[in-house]
Design a protein around this motif. Structure first.
Motif, PDB file in Angstrom:
ATOM      1  N   ALA A 145       0.832  -1.208   0.000  1.00 51.80           N
ATOM      2  CA  ALA A 145       0.000   0.000   0.000  1.00 51.80           C
ATOM      3  C   ALA A 145       0.864   1.255   0.000  1.00 51.80           C
ATOM      4  O   ALA A 145       0.549   2.250  -0.670  1.00 51.80           O
ATOM      5  CB  ALA A 145      -0.934  -0.008   1.214  1.00 51.80           C
ATOM      6  N   MET A 146       1.973   1.217   0.726  1.00 52.81           N
ATOM      7  CA  MET A 146       2.887   2.363   0.746  1.00 52.81           C
ATOM      8  C   MET A 146       3.497   2.591  -0.642  1.00 52.81           C
ATOM      9  O   MET A 146       3.629   3.732  -1.102  1.00 52.81           O
ATOM     10  CB  MET A 146       3.985   2.131   1.791  1.00 52.81           C
ATOM     11  N   GLU A 147       3.852   1.496  -1.283  1.00 50.61           N
ATOM     12  CA  GLU A 147       4.428   1.618  -2.623  1.00 50.61           C
ATOM     13  C   GLU A 147       3.409   2.187  -3.599  1.00 50.61           C
ATOM     14  O   GLU A 147       3.734   3.054  -4.430  1.00 50.61           O
ATOM     15  CB  GLU A 147       4.911   0.245  -3.092  1.00 50.61           C
ATOM     16  N   ARG A 148       2.169   1.711  -3.506  1.00 53.87           N
ATOM     17  CA  ARG A 148       1.132   2.221  -4.404  1.00 53.87           C
ATOM     18  C   ARG A 148       0.838   3.688  -4.114  1.00 53.87           C
ATOM     19  O   ARG A 148       0.607   4.483  -5.027  1.00 53.87           O
ATOM     20  CB  ARG A 148      -0.143   1.378  -4.265  1.00 53.87           C
ATOM     21  N   MET A 149       0.851   4.057  -2.832  1.00 54.92           N
ATOM     22  CA  MET A 149       0.607   5.453  -2.482  1.00 54.92           C
ATOM     23  C   MET A 149       1.682   6.354  -3.091  1.00 54.92           C
ATOM     24  O   MET A 149       1.388   7.434  -3.621  1.00 54.92           O
ATOM     25  CB  MET A 149       0.565   5.613  -0.958  1.00 54.92           C
ATOM     26  N   ARG A 150       2.922   5.910  -3.050  1.00 57.19           N
ATOM     27  CA  ARG A 150       3.984   6.739  -3.624  1.00 57.19           C
ATOM     28  C   ARG A 150       3.803   6.874  -5.142  1.00 57.19           C
ATOM     29  O   ARG A 150       4.056   7.943  -5.713  1.00 57.19           O
ATOM     30  CB  ARG A 150       5.347   6.152  -3.303  1.00 57.19           C
ATOM     31  N   GLU A 151       3.360   5.797  -5.762  1.00 55.78           N
ATOM     32  CA  GLU A 151       3.091   5.859  -7.199  1.00 55.78           C
ATOM     33  C   GLU A 151       1.969   6.840  -7.503  1.00 55.78           C
ATOM     34  O   GLU A 151       2.035   7.600  -8.480  1.00 55.78           O
ATOM     35  CB  GLU A 151       2.721   4.461  -7.711  1.00 55.78           C
ATOM     36  N   MET A 152       0.926   6.831  -6.659  1.00 47.83           N
ATOM     37  CA  MET A 152      -0.183   7.775  -6.852  1.00 47.83           C
ATOM     38  C   MET A 152       0.309   9.212  -6.726  1.00 47.83           C
ATOM     39  O   MET A 152      -0.080  10.090  -7.499  1.00 47.83           O
ATOM     40  CB  MET A 152      -1.294   7.495  -5.823  1.00 47.83           C
ATOM     41  N   CYS A 153       1.161   9.451  -5.741  1.00 46.12           N
ATOM     42  CA  CYS A 153       1.679  10.807  -5.543  1.00 46.12           C
ATOM     43  C   CYS A 153       2.525  11.249  -6.741  1.00 46.12           C
ATOM     44  O   CYS A 153       2.483  12.419  -7.152  1.00 46.12           O
ATOM     45  CB  CYS A 153       2.514  10.872  -4.263  1.00 46.12           C
ATOM     46  N   ALA A 154       3.301  10.298  -7.296  1.00 46.59           N
ATOM     47  CA  ALA A 154       4.162  10.643  -8.425  1.00 46.59           C
ATOM     48  C   ALA A 154       3.362  10.884  -9.699  1.00 46.59           C
ATOM     49  O   ALA A 154       3.693  11.764 -10.508  1.00 46.59           O
ATOM     50  CB  ALA A 154       5.183   9.525  -8.647  1.00 46.59           C
ATOM     51  N   SER A 155       2.281  10.112  -9.887  1.00 43.91           N
ATOM     52  CA  SER A 155       1.510  10.209 -11.129  1.00 43.91           C
ATOM     53  C   SER A 155       0.459  11.313 -11.089  1.00 43.91           C
ATOM     54  O   SER A 155      -0.059  11.716 -12.136  1.00 43.91           O
ATOM     55  CB  SER A 155       0.831   8.867 -11.426  1.00 43.91           C
ATOM     56  N   ASP A 156       0.095  11.762  -9.889  1.00 42.04           N
ATOM     57  CA  ASP A 156      -0.949  12.786  -9.774  1.00 42.04           C
ATOM     58  C   ASP A 156      -0.443  13.932  -8.895  1.00 42.04           C
ATOM     59  O   ASP A 156      -0.590  13.899  -7.670  1.00 42.04           O
ATOM     60  CB  ASP A 156      -2.220  12.183  -9.177  1.00 42.04           C
ATOM     61  N   PRO A 157       0.136  14.966  -9.502  1.00 45.32           N
ATOM     62  CA  PRO A 157       0.663  16.086  -8.698  1.00 45.32           C
ATOM     63  C   PRO A 157      -0.429  16.860  -7.960  1.00 45.32           C
ATOM     64  O   PRO A 157      -0.116  17.634  -7.054  1.00 45.32           O
ATOM     65  CB  PRO A 157       1.357  16.966  -9.744  1.00 45.32           C
TER      66      PRO A 157
END
Length: 697
Positions: free
Chosen positions: A654-666
């Motif tokens: 979940a932490m990894e996915r959250m970081r991906e969300m933050c990177a893909s959606d400024p």
């Protein structure tokens, strides 16, 4: 919100030396350190203190407690400890001074030390066990018992202590089994029968207590003088119950339930016959009740509601289309029940809302004969002390102040004061619940809850509201209600100020200096206790950091597990990667430095901290504990995990996915801020509250 941290060691029965007595107190606990120093400097000529000196020590503490300064008695008490280190009472009084000062973590350290120094003292063990249960839970208490009674109990006094210990932990079946074994193995031990009967009376089974006393008298004959006196007193209570129409000779229903059923039956007849519906065209006098004004999430919502109502009155403004005439009053059980119990008092004072403390009020309105409760006196003597206190001290005051609406917050206050509101004839009574029902929380459950909730909600003019759909459904399932009868009033919050002070600025500057420039910071704000699963949080952080060396972590808050969690992080090699701030009033400051927020609770109501994180533009990862799922927009402003038993691996994913969300959606931070502001605004919360006041469900 948080309590002082401490690391607590579980002593074995054989730990009797100086090392066990004083080698484990954390440096932060000044009083326990001073106690250890007093014992180290103790006189070799111990002797026995005179009775007058024992009384003087008790009086010194009582006087300081009444003056609101229980720790002021500590220097005198430590002097007695140094002079008489073998006298348990003086050390017990030191522990009680800490309890009176609302420092339970500190007092538990002292209780443990007393138990280590007096391993054969039953009182020391019971008092230590009580502290462990209160601070660390019943499971921790059972582990203490496993250690202490690992060799079994054979002597009468040991079996009795084991029985009383199970009683202290709330395990009635184990307690009765021990008492049964005690009376069979030592049939002429009078105190065994007396203690068993006392336990049964306390649990609400006076008829079974009578059988135990009669059995003891049958064995001991004329020698059973203590048992005979207690049987005489008990028979007086049974006669009083018979006059109330309460019979329970052959049943297993506690006497408090039987008495409550009779009492609510009588109240219901009167209320339904005399009830006059509230004028629903405006909001009249409102009296709000809560346990305290401490720095908790529910208390913040309580104060937000009172202040919003008061502002509307002062500005001549309607809420949800209804004029608010007021006035608004606040009543709490105590502002001294724990450290910081008056945290929000200044906010109420600032807007002119009077605050009363009902534990300080005179019972029976000052005159038992003329009190509204005079005809119910015999009922009250068989009810739990919390109900007796709330009812005897509030009923006459509520009748005199004549509020149109009494708004009672949280299960504990409902348990203690709903009866008073009914007896005072308050037209509209609103009960606000904030988390899962008591039946889902064994550590807080009382058998009377079922009867109280069902009976009170069966009265005219009474409504139940919840701050999450999850909790509303659980209460509906528990009480057999239509879920539509329980309106949901979501928490109302405002963005936290990111103000800082020297301490938090220095901590962050030093932590940041050792981190990469592009560090991804995952943080949390919580009470560091078992419910929040801090060990899992740190374990997941450790695993995530192995593949993300630029990740850093911040845990804001204190609690009984903070020191063990910090040691766990050190063993994992997380020094420099995780910052433990301890208790901080600068939550807004810390949130402003997080890239993501993570909460792994087992149980929750509607967590304010998840909302506040999103108000601060921080997306969240949370377990689906209680109403937590309603505080996040899944896949947009955050991610959710199961609330049951989980391991670190899915948390890391979940932490990894959250970081991906933050990177893909400024814009994820702004989306979180916008969504939280729309769903959890103060305006929406107070409008929903007023609708509960004036509408029937």
């Amino acid at each position: 919100m948080f309590s002082l941290l401490s690391k607590l060691r579980r002593p074995r029965r054989a730990d009797t030396g100086d090392k066990a007595a004083s080698g484990n107190a954390p440096p932060a606990v000044a009083v326990s350190d001073r106690l250890a120093a007093a014992l180290a400097d103790a006189s070799d000529d111990h002797g026995e203190p005179e009775r007058d000196l024992l009384q003087r020590a008790r009086h010194a503490l009582e006087t300081r407690i009444k003056a609101g300064d229980p720790l002021g008695a500590v220097p005198e008490l430590l002097g007695y400890v140094q002079q008489y280190p073998q006298t348990e009472l003086f050390q017990v009084l030191v522990a009680r001074s800490l309890e009176a000062a609302h420092r339970p973590d500190d007092s538990l350290v002292v209780w443990r030390g007393i138990h280590q120094r007096f391993p054969d003292s039953p009182d020391a063990f019971i008092l230590m066990l009580r502290g462990v249960k209160r601070q660390l839970g019943a499971d921790a208490g059972r582990k203490e018992m496993e250690l202490y009674f690992s060799g079994g109990s054979v002597a009468a006094k040991d079996i009795q202590l084991e029985a009383k210990s199970w009683d202290e932990l709330g395990d009635a079946a184990q307690a009765d089994a021990c008492f049964e074994r005690l009376t069979q193995a030592h049939p002429r031990f009078e105190n065994g029968y007396a203690a068993w009967a006392q336990s049964l009376v306390r649990r609400g089974f006076p008829w079974r207590a009578r059988q135990v006393l009669e059995a003891g008298i049958g064995v001991l004959g004329e020698a059973a003088r203590k048992l005979s006196r207690r049987l005489s007193d008990l028979n007086g209570d049974l006669i009083a119950l018979r006059r109330l129409g309460v019979e329970g000779e052959a049943g297993d229903i506690p006497v408090s339930i039987l008495v409550l059923e009779r009492l609510f039956e009588e109240i219901g007849r009167r209320r339904n016959a005399e009830y006059e519906a509230l004028d629903e065209s405006f909001v009249g006098p409102v009296l709000m009740i809560n346990g305290s004004l401490g720095a908790g999430g529910a208390e913040r919502q309580f104060v937000n509601t009172a202040v919003a109502l008061q502002s509307a009155i002062q500005e001549g403004r309607s809420i949800a289309g209804y004029p608010v005439l007021g006035p608004v009053q606040v009543v709490c059980r105590s502002l001294r029940s724990r450290e910081g119990a008056d945290f929000f008092a200044a906010a109420l004072k600032e807007v002119g809302i009077p605050v009363s403390v009902y534990s300080d009020m005179e019972a029976w309105g000052g005159c038992e004969v003329s009190s509204l409760l005079s005809t119910y006196r015999d009922y009250l003597r068989f009810l739990p002390k919390q109900i007796v206190e709330g009812t005897s001290k509030l009923t006459d005051g509520l009748r005199a102040s004549a509020p149109s609406i009494v708004h009672i917050w949280q299960d504990g206050s409902i348990f203690a004061t709903a009866l008073a509101a009914l007896l005072a004839g308050v037209p509209r009574i609103v009960l606000s619940v904030r988390t899962m029902p008591p039946v889902d929380r064994p550590d807080r459950y009382r058998v009377e809850y079922d009867t109280i909730y069902r009976a009170v909600l069966g009265m005219r003019g009474v409504a139940l509201s919840s701050n999450s759909s999850f909790a509303a459904k659980r209460y509906a399932d528990w009480l057999g209600l239509d879920e539509r009868r329980i309106p949901v009033v979501y928490n109302g919050l405002a963005p936290l100020n990111a103000a800082h002070d020297e301490t938090c600025t220095r901590m962050w500057r030093e932590f940041k200096a050792a981190a990469p420039d592009n560090a991804f910071v995952i943080g949390t704000v919580m009470r560091v206790d078992d419910n929040k699963r801090p060990f899992l949080w740190v374990e997941a952080a450790h695993l995530y950091a192995q593949s993300n060396p630029d990740a850093r972590f911040v845990m804001v808050g204190g609690g009984p597990l903070l020191e063990p969690v910090k040691e766990f992080a050190q063993r994992l090699g997380m020094d420099g990667r995780i910052l433990f701030t301890g208790i901080s009033r600068r939550v807004g400051f810390w949130l402003s430095h997080f890239n993501a927020f993570m909460l792994l609770s087992r149980f929750e109501g509607l967590p304010n901290v998840l909302i506040e994180a999103q108000f601060s533009g921080v997306p969240v990862v949370t377990t689906l504990a209680g109403g937590a799922g309603e505080a996040v927009q899944e896949g947009v402003t955050g991610l959710t995990l199961p609330s049951g038993e989980i391991e670190a691996a899915p948390v890391v994913r979940a932490m990894e996915r959250m970081r991906e969300m933050c990177a893909s959606d400024p814009d994820i931070g702004e989306k979180a801020r916008t969504w939280a502001s729309a769903r959890f605004s103060l305006e929406r919360m107070i409008a929903s509250t007023v609708n509960c006041y004036v509408n029937s469900y």
